[in-house]
Design a protein around this motif. Structure first.
Motif, short mmCIF file in Angstrom:
data_model
loop_
_atom_site.label_atom_id
_atom_site.label_comp_id
_atom_site.label_asym_id
_atom_site.label_seq_id
_atom_site.Cartn_x
_atom_site.Cartn_y
_atom_site.Cartn_z
N GLY A 7 0.83 -1.21 0.00
CA GLY A 7 0.00 0.00 0.00
C GLY A 7 0.86 1.25 0.00
N GLY A 13 1.50 4.78 3.42
CA GLY A 13 2.64 4.12 2.77
C GLY A 13 3.71 5.12 2.36
N SER A 33 1.80 -1.40 -5.08
CA SER A 33 0.52 -0.79 -5.46
C SER A 33 -0.02 -1.66 -6.59
N LYS A 35 -2.54 -0.80 -8.65
CA LYS A 35 -2.89 0.00 -9.84
C LYS A 35 -1.67 0.62 -10.50
N LEU A 36 -0.59 0.84 -9.72
CA LEU A 36 0.53 1.62 -10.24
C LEU A 36 1.79 0.79 -10.44
N ALA A 72 0.04 -1.17 4.87
CA ALA A 72 -0.60 0.16 4.83
C ALA A 72 -1.75 0.10 3.83
N VAL A 73 -2.55 -0.92 3.97
CA VAL A 73 -3.67 -1.19 3.05
C VAL A 73 -4.98 -1.08 3.84
N PRO A 74 -6.12 -1.01 3.18
CA PRO A 74 -7.39 -0.89 3.92
C PRO A 74 -7.69 -2.13 4.76
N TYR A 81 -3.07 -10.73 3.79
CA TYR A 81 -1.60 -10.78 3.70
C TYR A 81 -0.93 -11.24 5.00
N LEU A 95 -1.13 -1.57 9.77
CA LEU A 95 -1.67 -0.23 10.05
C LEU A 95 -3.19 -0.19 9.94
N SER A 96 -3.79 -1.26 9.46
CA SER A 96 -5.25 -1.27 9.29
C SER A 96 -5.93 -1.67 10.61
N CYS A 143 -5.65 6.29 14.35
CA CYS A 143 -5.11 7.62 14.62
C CYS A 143 -5.88 8.30 15.76
N ASP A 175 -6.04 8.75 0.31
CA ASP A 175 -5.85 9.58 -0.89
C ASP A 175 -6.98 9.44 -1.91
N ASN A 296 -1.63 12.75 12.40
CA ASN A 296 -2.33 11.47 12.15
C ASN A 296 -1.51 10.51 11.29
N ALA A 301 -0.04 6.90 12.73
CA ALA A 301 0.05 5.82 11.72
C ALA A 301 1.51 5.39 11.54
#
Ligand SMILES: NC(=O)c1ccc[n+]([C@@H]2O[C@H](COP(=O)([O-])OP(=O)(O)OC[C@H]3O[C@@H](n4cnc5c(N)ncnc54)[C@H](OP(=O)(O)O)[C@@H]3O)[C@@H](O)[C@H]2O)c1
Length: 328
Positions: A7, A13, A33, A35-36, A72-74, A81, A95-96, A143, A175, A296, A301
């Motif tokens: 993430g 991330g 990522s 998508k990227l 760092a993913v939802p 994972y 972090l979720s 947070c 984001d 935050n 985070a």
């Protein structure tokens, strides 16, 4: 130490990459990522140009090679994972919200089924340090619960009611743009949301209980037009009155030796970009007002996640985190 950030294109991330540039032994070697994949990191995070020359990738969990992985993913993505990485000997900081609460409470609060549950230390190091030292997995707190809990912790067991009122910056929403975070709706405005139902309330209640408190707990968040920061006003209603000097001593004793908690008038600007939580208290007898400020994305985070990684790996807890805030 090889670090994978899952993430890495998101706000938390990106903040992990920014902070880890200053770490003595940790080096980010994998940034994911979906998508990227294939895109250079500095095209998404231009502030990191010259600091990280990786490209985003999209590996299967079984192909990730790292000593430590940050999720760092939802929520609901992290649980797909965590177990796989742990079974391959990779330490994990999540972090979720997936591992912060007991399974049945998580499922009720988040309205989903947990597919791979296990218990994890709740990583506010100032309260749970011993559980985090040498742990293989840590659930990094939310947070809001970080700032709120640190504001109320020293007085928690003397309280019958704690009311948290928080103001948060917009990066707390990640984001992904939405109507709520659209500039004309946020700019020059303050918007209360989820007045009585925010999911982070469950973590706050859990921590008060853990601190030995039987206090009733309430929480209302507000969105304010800043990028980063959470200011939390805790109204702590007591069973017995307390004098100002006494309450100040209670806070300074409780946080003695805690580098990242500073007793001073809180403001968002003073902690922006840093891992500090600034706290101050004022007593009017049966009510104490305790106010905290954190960034935050750092203490709320990614900074706290690195603090936890340091404890898990036997490193100096402050490694990579010694920067001051960005005032003004
Ligand atoms: N923002 C904060 O202040 C804050 C504070 C504390 C905790 N957190 C928590 O930290 C996590 C990340 O938050 P954020 O604000 O950085 O969110 P974000 O900006 O929306 O970023 C999410 C990241 O996760 C990736 N992703 C999304 N769905 C995925 C999936 N199913 N599998 C794998 N990767 C996925 C995204 O990239 P792709 O979609 O391209 O894969 C992106 O890199 C969340 O769990 C959040 O609750 C955030």
């Amino acid at each position: 130490m090889k670090i994978a950030i899952l993430g890495a294109s998101g706000y938390a991330g990106g903040e992990l990459i920014r902070l880890l540039v200053h770490h003595s032994t940790a080096k980010v070697t994998c940034a994911t990522s979906r998508k990227l994949a294939g895109t250079p990191i500095d095209q998404v995070h231009p502030h990191l140009k010259g600091f990280c020359d990786l490209k985003f990738e999209n590996p299967a969990a079984d192909d990730i090679d790292a000593d430590v992985a940050f999720l760092a993913v939802p929520h609901t993505a992290a649980m797909t994972y965590a177990g796989k990485l742990l079974s391959r000997g990779i330490k994990v900081v999540d972090l979720s919200a997936d591992y912060r609460l007991p399974k049945e409470i998580y499922e009720k609060v988040y309205g989903v089924t947990h597919s791979d549950y296990f218990q994890a230390p709740y990583g506010i190091p100032e309260l749970h340090r011993n559980e985090c030292i040498n742990a293989k997995f840590v659930a990094n707190p939310g947070c809001f619960p970080t700032g709120a809990t640190l504001a109320a912790a020293p007085l928690a067991k003397h309280a019958h009611t704690v009311i948290f009122d928080s103001k948060t910056g917009v990066s707390g929403a990640g984001d992904n743009p939405s109507a709520t975070t659209h500039y004309p709706n946020v700019g020059d405005n303050i918007g209360p949301y989820k007045w009585t139902t925010h999911r982070h309330l469950a973590e706050m209640k859990q921590e008060l209980l853990w601190l030995g408190s039987k206090a009733k707990c309430y929480f209302t968040p507000h969105l304010v037009p800043v990028n980063r920061g959470i200011l939390t006003t805790a109204h702590i209603l007591l069973n017995e009155p307390i004098e100002q000097k006494e309450v100040e001593k209670l806070y300074s004793d409780f946080y003695k030796g805690e580098y990242f908690v500073r007793y001073q008038k809180p403001s968002l600007a003073a902690v922006r970009g840093s891992n500090f939580c600034d706290v101050m208290v004022e007593s009017e007898g049966l009510r104490v007002v305790a106010i905290s400020a954190i960034d935050n994305l750092v203490k709320g985070a990614s900074g706290q996640a690195i603090q936890n990684m340091n404890l898990m790996c036997g490193l100096n807890e402050q490694d990579g985190l010694v920067g001051a805030g960005l005032l003004p």
